[in-house]
Design a protein around this motif. Structure first.
Motif, PDB file in Angstrom:
ATOM      1  N   ASP A 116      -0.672  -3.305  -1.648  1.00 15.55           N
ATOM      2  CA  ASP A 116      -0.045  -4.706  -2.223  1.00 15.55           C
ATOM      3  C   ASP A 116      -0.283  -4.561  -3.741  1.00 15.55           C
ATOM      4  N   ASP A 117      -0.295  -5.815  -4.358  1.00  8.99           N
ATOM      5  CA  ASP A 117      -0.535  -5.441  -5.886  1.00  8.99           C
ATOM      6  C   ASP A 117      -1.826  -4.938  -6.265  1.00  8.99           C
ATOM      7  N   GLN A 118      -2.797  -5.339  -5.583  1.00  7.84           N
ATOM      8  CA  GLN A 118      -4.274  -4.915  -5.817  1.00  7.84           C
ATOM      9  C   GLN A 118      -4.695  -3.764  -5.224  1.00  7.84           C
ATOM     10  N   HIS A 119      -4.482  -3.495  -3.867  1.00  4.41           N
ATOM     11  CA  HIS A 119      -5.050  -2.679  -2.846  1.00  4.41           C
ATOM     12  C   HIS A 119      -4.005  -1.439  -2.278  1.00  4.41           C
ATOM     13  N   THR A 120      -4.458  -0.345  -2.035  1.00  4.07           N
ATOM     14  CA  THR A 120      -3.852   0.708  -1.407  1.00  4.07           C
ATOM     15  C   THR A 120      -4.589   1.241  -0.492  1.00  4.07           C
ATOM     16  N   ARG A 121      -4.292   1.382   0.634  1.00  3.47           N
ATOM     17  CA  ARG A 121      -4.862   1.996   2.008  1.00  3.47           C
ATOM     18  C   ARG A 121      -4.141   3.077   2.267  1.00  3.47           C
ATOM     19  N   ALA A 122      -4.840   4.221   2.758  1.00  3.39           N
ATOM     20  CA  ALA A 122      -4.250   5.504   3.213  1.00  3.39           C
ATOM     21  C   ALA A 122      -4.709   5.933   4.518  1.00  3.39           C
ATOM     22  N   VAL A 123      -4.235   6.463   5.397  1.00  5.80           N
ATOM     23  CA  VAL A 123      -4.561   6.863   6.815  1.00  5.80           C
ATOM     24  C   VAL A 123      -4.000   8.334   6.739  1.00  5.80           C
ATOM     25  N   ALA A 124      -4.843   9.397   6.949  1.00 11.43           N
ATOM     26  CA  ALA A 124      -4.500  10.567   7.076  1.00 11.43           C
ATOM     27  C   ALA A 124      -4.808  11.048   8.896  1.00 11.43           C
ATOM     28  N   LEU A 125      -3.738  11.673   9.009  1.00  9.56           N
ATOM     29  CA  LEU A 125      -3.921  12.214  10.381  1.00  9.56           C
ATOM     30  C   LEU A 125      -3.403  13.717  10.849  1.00  9.56           C
ATOM     31  N   VAL A 126      -4.101  14.550  11.587  1.00  9.43           N
ATOM     32  CA  VAL A 126      -3.847  15.863  11.700  1.00  9.43           C
ATOM     33  C   VAL A 126      -3.866  15.915  13.256  1.00  9.43           C
ATOM     34  N   ARG A 127      -3.055  16.763  13.858  1.00  8.05           N
ATOM     35  CA  ARG A 127      -2.968  16.826  15.409  1.00  8.05           C
ATOM     36  C   ARG A 127      -3.375  18.319  15.535  1.00  8.05           C
ATOM     37  N   LEU A 128      -4.297  18.759  16.025  1.00  9.57           N
ATOM     38  CA  LEU A 128      -5.200  20.224  16.347  1.00  9.57           C
ATOM     39  C   LEU A 128      -4.300  20.773  17.310  1.00  9.57           C
ATOM     40  N   HIS A 163      -9.340   7.276   6.848  1.00 11.18           N
ATOM     41  CA  HIS A 163      -8.793   6.164   6.086  1.00 11.18           C
ATOM     42  C   HIS A 163      -9.489   6.528   4.483  1.00 11.18           C
ATOM     43  N   GLY A 164      -8.742   5.867   3.660  1.00 14.73           N
ATOM     44  CA  GLY A 164      -9.210   5.962   2.361  1.00 14.73           C
ATOM     45  C   GLY A 164      -8.581   4.838   1.784  1.00 14.73           C
ATOM     46  N   HIS A 165      -9.099   4.091   0.671  1.00 12.32           N
ATOM     47  CA  HIS A 165      -8.558   3.145  -0.118  1.00 12.32           C
ATOM     48  C   HIS A 165      -8.888   3.315  -1.533  1.00 12.32           C
ATOM     49  N   ALA A 166      -8.038   2.402  -2.366  1.00 15.93           N
ATOM     50  CA  ALA A 166      -8.365   2.194  -3.639  1.00 15.93           C
ATOM     51  C   ALA A 166      -8.015   0.711  -4.123  1.00 15.93           C
ATOM     52  N   THR A 167      -8.737   0.363  -5.161  1.00 15.58           N
ATOM     53  CA  THR A 167      -8.442  -1.104  -5.412  1.00 15.58           C
ATOM     54  C   THR A 167      -7.916  -1.057  -6.897  1.00 15.58           C
ATOM     55  N   ARG A 168      -7.079  -1.712  -7.590  1.00 12.42           N
ATOM     56  CA  ARG A 168      -6.726  -1.668  -9.026  1.00 12.42           C
ATOM     57  C   ARG A 168      -7.476  -2.621  -9.578  1.00 12.42           C
ATOM     58  N   HIS A 169      -8.145  -2.243 -10.670  1.00  6.33           N
ATOM     59  CA  HIS A 169      -9.018  -3.164 -11.748  1.00  6.33           C
ATOM     60  C   HIS A 169      -7.986  -4.095 -12.150  1.00  6.33           C
ATOM     61  N   SER A 173      -2.704  -1.582 -15.384  1.00  2.84           N
ATOM     62  CA  SER A 173      -1.343  -1.755 -15.010  1.00  2.84           C
ATOM     63  C   SER A 173      -1.130  -1.157 -13.622  1.00  2.84           C
ATOM     64  N   ASN A 174      -0.182  -2.061 -13.083  1.00  6.75           N
ATOM     65  CA  ASN A 174       0.178  -1.538 -11.554  1.00  6.75           C
ATOM     66  C   ASN A 174       0.930  -0.384 -11.539  1.00  6.75           C
ATOM     67  N   GLN A 175       0.276   0.654 -11.214  1.00  2.00           N
ATOM     68  CA  GLN A 175       0.924   2.067 -10.824  1.00  2.00           C
ATOM     69  C   GLN A 175       0.683   2.555  -9.545  1.00  2.00           C
ATOM     70  N   PRO A 176       1.466   2.161  -8.418  1.00  2.00           N
ATOM     71  CA  PRO A 176       1.246   2.456  -7.196  1.00  2.00           C
ATOM     72  C   PRO A 176       0.988   3.745  -7.044  1.00  2.00           C
ATOM     73  N   ARG A 177       1.637   4.744  -7.591  1.00  2.00           N
ATOM     74  CA  ARG A 177       1.505   6.215  -7.452  1.00  2.00           C
ATOM     75  C   ARG A 177      -0.179   6.729  -7.610  1.00  2.00           C
ATOM     76  N   VAL A 178      -0.765   6.138  -8.472  1.00  2.00           N
ATOM     77  CA  VAL A 178      -2.049   6.360  -8.713  1.00  2.00           C
ATOM     78  C   VAL A 178      -2.866   5.994  -7.709  1.00  2.00           C
ATOM     79  N   GLY A 179      -2.551   4.689  -7.257  1.00  2.00           N
ATOM     80  CA  GLY A 179      -3.313   4.147  -5.814  1.00  2.00           C
ATOM     81  C   GLY A 179      -3.269   4.966  -4.723  1.00  2.00           C
ATOM     82  N   GLU A 180      -1.862   5.520  -4.621  1.00  2.00           N
ATOM     83  CA  GLU A 180      -1.902   6.341  -3.281  1.00  2.00           C
ATOM     84  C   GLU A 180      -2.474   7.706  -3.661  1.00  2.00           C
ATOM     85  N   GLU A 181      -2.527   8.172  -4.696  1.00  2.00           N
ATOM     86  CA  GLU A 181      -3.198   9.648  -4.860  1.00  2.00           C
ATOM     87  C   GLU A 181      -4.790   9.351  -4.597  1.00  2.00           C
TER      88      GLU A 181
END
Length: 91
Positions: free
Chosen positions: A17-29, A38-44, A48-56
């Motif tokens: 969303d505008d403030q938060h990015t949540r990530a889920v990583a999955l590996v099948r062995l 899971h990982g998350h990022a919150t934009r201060h 500026s709103n840079q979704p790519r940075v939140g994803e990284e």
């Protein structure tokens, strides 16, 4: 001597969303288990709103957690096989 090639595919999915990015990583062995993290990022608010940075950031945090879970899984398997407590596996 014959070598076996093994590959893993890691999936990353993001929810944003505008403030938060949540990530889920999955590996099948190859043994059939799935490891998910899971990982998350919150934009201060002044950034500026840079979704790519939140994803990284969120993606890196999810992958880091995934790595730690895989290390723990390997450690537990070593202990179960050997019947003793193994040395810490370093990253």
């Amino acid at each position: 001597m014959m070598r076996t090639a093994v590959g893993w595919h890691v999936e990353l999915e993001f929810m944003e969303d505008d403030q938060h990015t949540r990530a889920v990583a999955l590996v099948r062995l190859p043994d059939g288990t799935e490891v998910r993290a899971h990982g998350h990022a919150t934009r201060h608010r002044v950034d500026s709103n840079q979704p790519r940075v939140g994803e990284e950031i969120a993606g890196a945090r999810a992958l880091n957690e995934l790595a730690m879970q895989l290390l723990t899984k390997a450690h537990d398997e070593i202990d179960a096989e050997s019947g003793r407590t193994s040395h810490t596996i370093n990253v």
